[in-house]
Design an enzyme around this catalytic site. Structure first.
Site, PDB file in Angstrom:
ATOM      1  N   THR A   7      58.927 -11.583 102.506  1.00  0.00           N
ATOM      2  CA  THR A   7      57.688 -11.441 101.746  1.00  0.00           C
ATOM      3  C   THR A   7      57.910 -10.349 100.714  1.00  0.00           C
ATOM      4  O   THR A   7      58.482  -9.297 101.001  1.00  0.00           O
ATOM      5  CB  THR A   7      56.457 -11.191 102.651  1.00  0.00           C
ATOM      6  OG1 THR A   7      55.300 -11.147 101.817  1.00  0.00           O
ATOM      7  CG2 THR A   7      56.569  -9.918 103.468  1.00  0.00           C
ATOM      8  N   GLU A   8      57.508 -10.627  99.471  1.00  0.00           N
ATOM      9  CA  GLU A   8      57.944  -9.778  98.358  1.00  0.00           C
ATOM     10  C   GLU A   8      57.333  -8.390  98.405  1.00  0.00           C
ATOM     11  O   GLU A   8      57.820  -7.484  97.735  1.00  0.00           O
ATOM     12  CB  GLU A   8      57.671 -10.433  97.008  1.00  0.00           C
ATOM     13  CG  GLU A   8      56.225 -10.802  96.743  1.00  0.00           C
ATOM     14  CD  GLU A   8      55.992 -12.285  96.957  1.00  0.00           C
ATOM     15  OE1 GLU A   8      56.507 -12.824  97.958  1.00  0.00           O
ATOM     16  OE2 GLU A   8      55.285 -12.881  96.135  1.00  0.00           O
ATOM     17  N   ASN A   9      56.298  -8.212  99.233  1.00  0.00           N
ATOM     18  CA  ASN A   9      55.758  -6.865  99.384  1.00  0.00           C
ATOM     19  C   ASN A   9      56.548  -6.041 100.391  1.00  0.00           C
ATOM     20  O   ASN A   9      56.036  -5.080 100.948  1.00  0.00           O
ATOM     21  CB  ASN A   9      54.266  -6.912  99.739  1.00  0.00           C
ATOM     22  CG  ASN A   9      53.948  -7.791 100.918  1.00  0.00           C
ATOM     23  OD1 ASN A   9      54.500  -8.869 101.054  1.00  0.00           O
ATOM     24  ND2 ASN A   9      53.068  -7.330 101.780  1.00  0.00           N
ATOM     25  N   SER A  32      62.840  -5.027  96.945  1.00  0.00           N
ATOM     26  CA  SER A  32      62.418  -6.375  97.313  1.00  0.00           C
ATOM     27  C   SER A  32      62.598  -7.354  96.150  1.00  0.00           C
ATOM     28  O   SER A  32      63.094  -8.466  96.336  1.00  0.00           O
ATOM     29  CB  SER A  32      60.950  -6.353  97.746  1.00  0.00           C
ATOM     30  OG  SER A  32      60.562  -7.619  98.223  1.00  0.00           O
TER      31      SER A  32
END
Lengths: 211, 237, 211, 237
Positions: free
Chosen positions: C48-50, C90
């Protein structure tokens, strides 16, 4: 050389100008002597570009940790409050202007603040720059620690560097065995002389107009 | 089940081709993947381009690889050291190429390769020999030179512990180039003291996520540790 | 729409093509349904990009951790083997080509693989791109999950996108409720049709030459 | 003795000027420095430019600052959310400026500001509206656009624990923009659950070294933890 400071005394003189809370990189070579001269009881945080803040002194015999070295590849220790990070982050700290002070050695410093300390320019020399160029452009204050003269009597303070540069217009102050020089718009300004050194003598040794 | 663990050093370095470019971790000997380099020496690949901070210390690790004549070119920041006699000899004999990159530009070029940055403007090296032939630009009143990514076919990295997903933790200043090199190679090969069970490494403290790691080999605990605790050493290497 | 797959079935169909060991980002919206359809017993790592790898499913009631959310800002959990990192790292993972697969929703996909999924172009719309452009150019394989037609019957597969683009020539495969399309040099190639769907029907619905 | 700890939120946000640019951490409400923003609201600074991933959620934190009319411009990747009614209203009324930056470019621009990179070429946004008016370049056959650093006067960051040197650790996906924003501001202000004794944080696991931090304020433990252990929550905010 009446009144010239020896290296340890010069290191102590520089240490005197480092205030509490400063984050400082002491390069490799002579500037590393400053670490032992920092005022006891003041918290000054040493950065080593191979990925650490909060570097401590050399370890006790038998307590060397080969995973814990400084930029000069000498064994060091970790102080309470230390942190580790990788090389891109470490050089980001420098390049991003987060270090307060770095102290570097020099072959030559020009009156514009140009620094030459990585390469003699000799055709058979093996070049090796390491982190010097990053430190030169990165720290908020770039100080030089050096003898005023080379072994054969040439001034290291010059009008223009003849050796290959490490960085341009980056040095703000030069601590030498004979005097301390600030770099100001007009060139070198003598702010302090050691022992019996006189301004005329410094002018004669450097061949420069000194303020 | 994902398992990046390989049983032997021989398997770890299998397939490295003649002519490959190899990122080699370490700053001096801290974080230097000596076991992997020894295995590469046995494996026989030659005509290599090595990207590393130094060009070998003493007679072990990278120095041994150079001594065996396997390296065509070194890209590094600081080849000349008190114990770099192997490189020095080859260089003076004209038997090895050298590209000098300031250490911070080296680190940032490797990071750029791993993170898909096409090029970047850096102030390091402006007005020096390093800037010769490079594009320069003034941005907001400051001068910069343009530098390009430096990725590789392989990375050889030394970490402390891994799990079978390839998550890594390092030890003290042995971290140095490991995390950025792991991200910048097509195939990343890691030597560790120990491969621990998945879940043993705290997710908050993983330094290199396994996404960047292809092969992990355990080589036993480093000499100055005992069951993970520091017991000290008499010398730095 | 005889034989069209519902969203859950389509998610399962996509999940079927994800092999063990893949590192996958499921965007926001419909593609997140794929997570629950991944084959049990296979290790597939969700990004997840966070700032997380090893994302797990939604938590049990009362066990929500507001510090642990996905890109759609929904509460998630942490699997054994997970890791956390900051946003620059990320997105470096994405941009650097380290993700194997990402699955995105779409307004339109062109036969060159151009993707439009962030902005309708309507003058009163509030634009919001989030991580879509980074995902579109970053993953090794960019797949789209979508209905073939919009609610008012327009084909989402088009010769050229008319909505503002998210990325150019980035999509490699489109999973729709009616068929699966690979993007090949000549345009869309139908690789699988669902239920009673025929190639002629798809040609008619899309108005495109389909291989 | 170095101490970056301040006793009160009021002291933490003192001096933030009208017209300042402020980096605000968080992705949604995870890692969002709500206590600092509330203090900034009390403090009164206006005409602010806010750089943050979102443009406020619900009626708290950044949304409350927007609602009070203190923000001239928002630079973010994703303003439009199910609970972004405050921003939506201001935007449609023409009362706030918006600059959209793709999330990865936003993160990288912030990192560039903190690490002294003058500009960088990114593939994200090529061929889209985002690229309009920007310099483009083809490098090794791939197209890129040039993006510039995005630094600020202040950063407001929410971390988990700090020590008096300003070393920080975060919690789970609450880390998000914190580490890069902390490095990209002239003055970095951090809210934490707790300030622990120097030496309590493991040097290997410090995420933001204190070099990047100016002021730290402890606000007490987050509601879903008890003595550092997770006890859970019924909802996400």
């Amino acid at each position: 050389m009446t009144g010239a400071l020896d290296r340890r005394a010069l290191a102590a003189r520089i240490a005197h100008d480092i205030t509490e809370g400063s984050i400082v990189n002491l390069g490799i070579g002579a500037p590393t002597l400053i670490a032992d001269q920092l005022p006891a009881g003041l918290e000054i945080i040493l950065h080593t570009e191979n990925g650490m803040l909060g570097m401590g002194p050399a370890p006790e015999p038998g307590r060397i940790d080969p995973d814990l070295i400084n930029a000069g590849k000498q064994p060091v220790t970790e102080l309470v409050g230390a942190s580790y990070f990788h090389h891109a982050d470490s050089f980001g700290m420098m390049r991003g202007g987060h270090l307060d002070i770095c102290v570097l050695g020099a072959f030559q410093v020009s009156e514009h603040g140009d620094l030459a300390n990585w390469h003699t320019g000799a055709p058979d020399a093996i070049p090796a720059v390491g982190g010097a160029m990053d430190l030169a452009i990165g720290a908020k204050n770039v100080w030089v620690m050096t003898d005023l003269l080379t072994r054969d009597g040439q001034s290291k303070l010059v009008a223009e560097c003849t050796y290959p540069l490490t960085g341009t217009r980056c040095v703000s102050r030069v601590y030498t065995d004979r005097a301390v020089f600030d770099i100001v718009p007009g060139g070198f300004a003598v702010t302090e002389m050691f022992g019996s050194t006189t301004l005329d003598e410094l002018r004669s040794l450097t061949g420069l107009e000194l303020a | 089940m994902i398992s990046k663990t390989v049983a032997h050093l021989e398997e770890a370095v299998a397939g490295i081709e003649d002519g490959a470019t190899v990122l080699v971790g370490g700053f001096g000997l801290a974080g230097h993947p000596i076991a992997l380099i020894d295995a590469l020496l046995q494996q026989g690949a030659s005509d290599l381009t090595i990207v590393s901070n130094n060009a070998g210390n003493g007679d072990t690790g990278l120095a041994a690889l150079l001594k065996a004549g396997r390296v065509r070119k070194v890209i590094c920041s600081f080849p000349r050291q008190v114990d770099s006699w192997v490189f020095d000899g080859l260089y003076r004999a004209g038997e090895i190429e050298l590209e000098i990159v300031p250490q911070g530009n080296l680190a940032e070029r490797i990071r750029a390769a791993g993170s898909g940055i096409g090029a970047f403007y850096t102030p390091t090296g402006v007005g020096t020999l390093i800037a010769e032939g490079k594009e320069t630009r003034t941005i907001q009143g400051r001068d910069y030179i343009l530098e390009y990514p430096l990725g590789a076919d392989y990375a050889l990295v030394s970490a402390w512990k891994a799990d079978r997903w390839g998550n890594l933790v390092y030890r003290k200043t042995g971290r140095n180039f490991g995390p950025i090199m792991a991200a910048a190679a097509r195939t990343t090969i890691v030597q560790v003291d120990e491969v621990v069970d998945l879940g043993t490494l705290d997710p908050e403290t993983v330094v290199t996520p396994g996404i960047f790691v292809d092969r992990v080999v355990a080589i036993g605990e480093r000499a100055w540790l005992q069951d993970g605790a520091f017991v000290g050493s008499e010398s730095a290497s």
